[in-house]
Design an enzyme around this catalytic site. Structure first.
Site, mmCIF file in Angstrom:
data_model
loop_
_atom_site.group_PDB
_atom_site.id
_atom_site.type_symbol
_atom_site.label_atom_id
_atom_site.label_comp_id
_atom_site.label_asym_id
_atom_site.label_seq_id
_atom_site.Cartn_x
_atom_site.Cartn_y
_atom_site.Cartn_z
ATOM 1 N N ASP A 6 50.908 49.961 35.664
ATOM 2 C CA ASP A 6 50.047 49.606 36.799
ATOM 3 C C ASP A 6 48.743 50.401 36.763
ATOM 4 O O ASP A 6 48.690 51.491 36.205
ATOM 5 C CB ASP A 6 50.806 49.900 38.100
ATOM 6 C CG ASP A 6 50.169 49.234 39.302
ATOM 7 O OD1 ASP A 6 49.317 48.332 39.117
ATOM 8 O OD2 ASP A 6 50.492 49.625 40.438
ATOM 9 N N ASN B 193 51.633 37.261 38.679
ATOM 10 C CA ASN B 193 50.298 37.443 38.088
ATOM 11 C C ASN B 193 49.564 36.119 37.859
ATOM 12 O O ASN B 193 48.346 36.105 37.695
ATOM 13 C CB ASN B 193 50.368 38.222 36.762
ATOM 14 C CG ASN B 193 50.641 39.704 36.946
ATOM 15 O OD1 ASN B 193 51.174 40.359 36.056
ATOM 16 N ND2 ASN B 193 50.279 40.261 38.104
HETATM 17 C C1 FPP Z 1 48.584 46.116 36.056
HETATM 18 O O1 FPP Z 1 47.286 46.543 36.308
HETATM 19 C C2 FPP Z 1 48.743 45.591 34.729
HETATM 20 C C3 FPP Z 1 48.908 44.268 34.404
HETATM 21 C C4 FPP Z 1 48.917 43.190 35.390
HETATM 22 C C5 FPP Z 1 49.079 43.817 33.058
HETATM 23 C C6 FPP Z 1 49.442 44.845 32.046
HETATM 24 C C7 FPP Z 1 48.765 44.464 30.819
HETATM 25 C C8 FPP Z 1 48.339 45.275 29.843
HETATM 26 C C9 FPP Z 1 48.594 46.711 29.771
HETATM 27 C C10 FPP Z 1 47.568 44.717 28.724
HETATM 28 C C11 FPP Z 1 48.288 43.664 27.993
HETATM 29 C C12 FPP Z 1 49.608 44.102 27.550
HETATM 30 C C13 FPP Z 1 50.152 43.778 26.377
HETATM 31 C C14 FPP Z 1 51.519 44.223 26.031
HETATM 32 C C15 FPP Z 1 49.427 42.996 25.380
HETATM 33 P P1 FPP Z 1 46.529 45.927 37.558
HETATM 34 O O2 FPP Z 1 45.553 44.948 37.049
HETATM 35 O O3 FPP Z 1 47.525 45.381 38.542
HETATM 36 O O4 FPP Z 1 45.823 47.188 38.121
HETATM 37 P P2 FPP Z 1 45.418 47.452 39.654
HETATM 38 O O5 FPP Z 1 46.695 47.646 40.404
HETATM 39 O O6 FPP Z 1 44.611 48.690 39.547
HETATM 40 O O7 FPP Z 1 44.639 46.268 40.110
#
Ligand code: FPP
Length: 259
Positions: free
Chosen positions: A23, A71
């Site tokens: 996250d 998502n």
């Molecule tokens: C949460 O951060 C993360 C995600 C929704 C996706 C995780 C993806 C990656 C690390 C990159 C792709 C992964 C792979 C394995 C190719 P957020 O966007 O919810 O952060 P926030 O809470 O700060 O908005």
């Protein structure tokens, strides 16, 4: 294959299966005046570092929450960017996965992903299928409630077709209908960015997992932060609902170690 690194000894148990809720990518980028997607891009470097460190320390399974069913509600441009990153990751990481003996698998409603992502995912799964080291599972279009609903649907179909008796349902039968029946329950669940939520991740499997919440956003979560999580796990006393268990992580043993 690269040499294994010494498993750190924090004087307590070491987790066989680690699950991570990655996250804080968006926040990490926004705090630096960048668009959210740059956080996802930087998050790939953490995925690479944490996966390699776990594989080389002898962790047996690592499950990463890369894209949830919820998502899909994000802006189209962010989803497109994440799918492009995922596709690139699945191709570009192949040498690193092979070098570290990692087997790649995916769990989730994979049929809802773009065809091109499914194609490279299947190719990478096939390429790494004979590796004998850690299993890296990517949870993609994954939701724990959907997983249980999908399992029940398949179970009900088998009952209707007569291949399973309704009286057969118990915890182990249900496990066989989950997305990956070979997956053992996570010993340690890590969540980054300081949030104290489970966000519909592996709810059935984490019944007895130990939880570690790291304050760092995912792009800042690297080997040093992983070691902190492992150190914290080594101090836990796991009782699985019982009282005092014997063995390396029993209450008395843990007290002795802390003394
Ligand atoms: C949460 O951060 C993360 C995600 C929704 C996706 C995780 C993806 C990656 C690390 C990159 C792709 C992964 C792979 C394995 C190719 P957020 O966007 O919810 O952060 P926030 O809470 O700060 O908005």
């Amino acid at each position: 294959m690269s040499e294994p690194i010494q498993r750190p000894d924090f004087g307590g148990p070491f987790p066989e299966h680690i699950a991570i809720i990655m996250d804080g990518n968006g926040r990490w980028a926004q705090e630096r005046g960048m668009r959210r997607v740059f956080g996802h891009r930087e998050g790939i470097a953490s995925v690479r570092e944490v996966t390699t460190a776990c594989a080389r320390m002898g962790v047996k399974g690592l499950t990463l929450y890369a894209f949830s069913v919820e998502n899909w509600k994000r802006p189209r441009v962010e989803i497109r960017y994440l799918m492009r990153l995922l596709r690139r990751f699945l191709v570009e990481e192949r040498p690193t996965l092979m070098e570290n003996g990692v087997r790649l698998r995916a769990i989730g409603r994979l049929e809802t992903l773009p065809d091109e992502v499914v194609r490279v995912l299947r190719e990478t799964e096939e390429l790494t299928a004979r590796n004998e080291g850690m299993v890296l599972r990517l949870a993609l279009s994954y939701g724990a409630r959907s997983e249980v609903a999908d399992a029940l649907e398949r179970f009900a179909r088998d009952v209707r077709d007569g291949s399973v008796d309704v009286a057969a349902i118990d915890e182990e039968t249900l496990r066989a209908y989950l997305y990956d029946p070979e997956m053992v329950d996570p010993d340690l669940l890590i969540r980054t960015a300081g949030e104290m939520r489970l966000s519909n991740f592996l709810l059935w499997q984490i019944s007895y997992s130990e939880i570690h919440v790291a304050p760092e956003c995912w792009p800042e979560f690297r080997e040093a932060q992983l070691l902190e999580a492992l150190e914290s796990y080594a101090r836990r006393v796991r009782k699985f609902g019982g009282l005092i268990s014997e063995g390396p992580n029993s209450v008395s043993k843990a007290r002795e170690q802390r003394a």
